[in-house]
Design a protein around this motif. Structure first.
Motif, short mmCIF file in Angstrom:
data_model
loop_
_atom_site.label_atom_id
_atom_site.label_comp_id
_atom_site.label_asym_id
_atom_site.label_seq_id
_atom_site.Cartn_x
_atom_site.Cartn_y
_atom_site.Cartn_z
N ILE A 24 57.77 52.42 118.47
CA ILE A 24 59.09 52.02 118.37
C ILE A 24 58.19 50.84 117.88
O ILE A 24 58.94 49.92 117.23
N ASP A 45 47.20 45.96 118.29
CA ASP A 45 47.34 47.49 118.84
C ASP A 45 45.67 47.51 118.02
O ASP A 45 45.09 47.60 116.97
N THR A 48 45.73 54.19 118.79
CA THR A 48 45.47 55.12 119.08
C THR A 48 45.28 56.32 118.45
O THR A 48 46.58 55.94 116.93
N SER A 97 51.97 56.38 125.54
CA SER A 97 53.72 56.95 126.08
C SER A 97 54.27 58.15 126.18
O SER A 97 55.19 58.59 126.98
N TYR A 167 52.26 59.04 133.38
CA TYR A 167 52.89 58.05 133.18
C TYR A 167 53.55 57.26 133.78
O TYR A 167 53.58 55.68 133.17
N LYS A 171 53.69 53.06 134.40
CA LYS A 171 55.07 51.81 134.01
C LYS A 171 55.56 51.39 134.71
O LYS A 171 55.38 49.58 135.01
N ASN A 197 64.00 57.10 123.40
CA ASN A 197 64.28 56.99 121.91
C ASN A 197 64.44 58.46 120.52
O ASN A 197 63.14 58.86 121.20
#
Ligand code: NAD
Ligand code: TDX
Length: 363
Positions: A24, A45, A48, A97, A167, A171, A197
């Motif tokens: 994203i 960033d 990863t 994610s 996960y 979050k 997404n």
């Protein structure tokens, strides 16, 4: 004038985008960098496995774009970055994610999603407390609300938090930290929750690019359980348009749900993808690759979002019809097989074996 003041003088806004080499984040930078030539964008960033700098082809040399390779888990590196750049906005997308990876190894999720967000919040708070305005946009997920049944209900901004996976729990933890900084310190923060997404530049561990990649490689398409789980899909470009609106017109302290309204059972989606890819390649029979395997642990049944707030307050609505966006997406992967191949390196196959090998053998 110090270098921070010079940057403030030169650019209308200085914006940190964390996770800008991921799915994203890269689509967001490709949307924002050319659109706002008077804003400076700093992509933070640590690269990863999920990152791909080639996703940023086209903007990496733009005068209003910079890249800083550092981990949000490292406070001192992040502090130096905040000293170098007088950020007006943090668009926070960096995260671990993938739900399946969180099941096998939750610790990176705690480190990045909770501790990393905490580090960013602390630095934003310091700026806020010295009277220099900073807006913090925290990109979260529908998964923090848990799972819905077959009763046609939706998650809303006031739904209780009921995360199922490591996960979504991490979050949720980061969301709670953001809520607390809004309430305790008056930080100008906003939380967005979007549904699943899809689109170009998504790492092929996620369902849609995984299906496309496996069709191209004539590999089994693994379907968890009976394939009847329901996901709600949003084209990534529509998510980026929503974040652009939130950045400029979102209300301080608000929560916005960003849903695409394309709700579909996994098996129906996979079959549709098989037909669409077959048609594009002029082949047939990809549906025969579909293989039912042991269910994902803690697998949420259904997600759905009520996005009326962002629609009425900010005038957002998806611009793309689902089938058209799926078609663009398939076309992109077919035209960028070098990009796909660069993802499925040794690390990917190791993950693939850990997650799927036994389940596929037992299917
Ligand atoms: P992604 O996994 O594709 O990309 C994550 C990026 O973050 C990568 O570039 C990675 O290198 C970077 N990153 C990870 N740990 C880092 C660290 N410690 N320091 C710096 N960078 C780090 O993820 P995505 O799908 O693009 O998701 C972006 C955000 O949106 C995440 O916060 C995710 O929770 C959220 N979200 C995603 C979806 C979805 O369907 N993909 C839906 C809702 C919300
Ligand atoms: O091999 C698979 N087989 C399968 O049946 C994979 C990878 C997935 N699935 C199912 C599980 C889910 O019901 O497909 C659905 C979608 O799976 P993912 O693409 O892994 O997405 P999901 O778990 O729904 O989470 C995504 O949406 C919310 C993103 O990965 C999160 O980052 C985001 O927060």
């Amino acid at each position: 004038m110090n270098s921070g003041e010079m940057l403030k003088d030169k650019w209308t806004k200085v914006i940190a985008v964390t996770g800008g080499a991921g799915f994203i984040g890269s689509n967001l930078l490709l949307h924002l960098v050319p659109k706002y030539p008077d804003y400076l964008f700093v992509n933070i960033d640590c690269l990863t496995y999920a990152a791909n700098l080639s996703s940023l082809t086209g903007i990496e040399g733009a005068p209003n774009y910079r890249f800083k390779r550092l981990s949000i888990g490292d406070y001192l590196d992040l502090e130096r970055c905040f000293e170098e750049f007088p950020f007006d906005v943090v668009l926070h997308l960096a995260a671990e994610s993938h739900v399946d990876r969180s099941i096998y190894g939750p610790s990176d999720f705690v480190e990045t999603n909770i501790n990393g967000t905490f580090n960013l919040l602390e630095l934003a708070r310091h700026r806020h407390e010295t009277g220099r305005g900073i807006r913090f946009i925290h990109v979260s997920t529908d998964e923090v609300y848990g799972s819905l049944g077959d009763d046609g209900s939706f998650f809303s901004e006031s739904s209780p938090y009921r995360p199922s996976s490591p996960y979504s729990a991490t979050k949720a933890g980061s969301d709670h930290l953001v809520h607390s900084y809004i309430k305790t310190y008056g930080l100008d923060a906003i939380i967005t929750h979007s549904c699943n997404n899809f689109g170009p530049r998504q790492f092929p561990e996620k369902l849609i690019p995984l299906v496309i990649n496996n069709i191209l490689n004539r590999r089994e398409i693994p379907v968890y359980g009976n394939g009847q789980n329901i996901r709600s899909w949003l084209y990534v470009f529509d998510h980026c348009r929503a974040l652009d609106m939130v950045l400029h017109n979102g209300q301080k302290g608000a929560t916005y749900l960003i849903g695409g309204g394309n709700d579909i059972r996994n098996l129906d989606l996979i079959q549709r993808l098989c037909r669409m890819v077959d048609e594009k390649l002029g082949i047939s029979g990809s549906e025969r690759l579909i293989t039912f395997i042991e269910d994902r642990l803690g697998h949420d049944y259904r997600y759905a979002l009520d996005s009326s707030r962002i629609r009425s307050e900010l005038g957002w609505k998806p611009a793309y019809e689902f089938d058209q966006a799926l078609e663009f997406t398939i076309q992109w992967y077919l035209e960028h097989q070098d990009w796909l191949n660069s993802c499925i390196s040794g690390e990917y196959m190791k993950y693939y074996d850990v997650n799927y090998k036994r389940k596929l053998a037992e299917s």
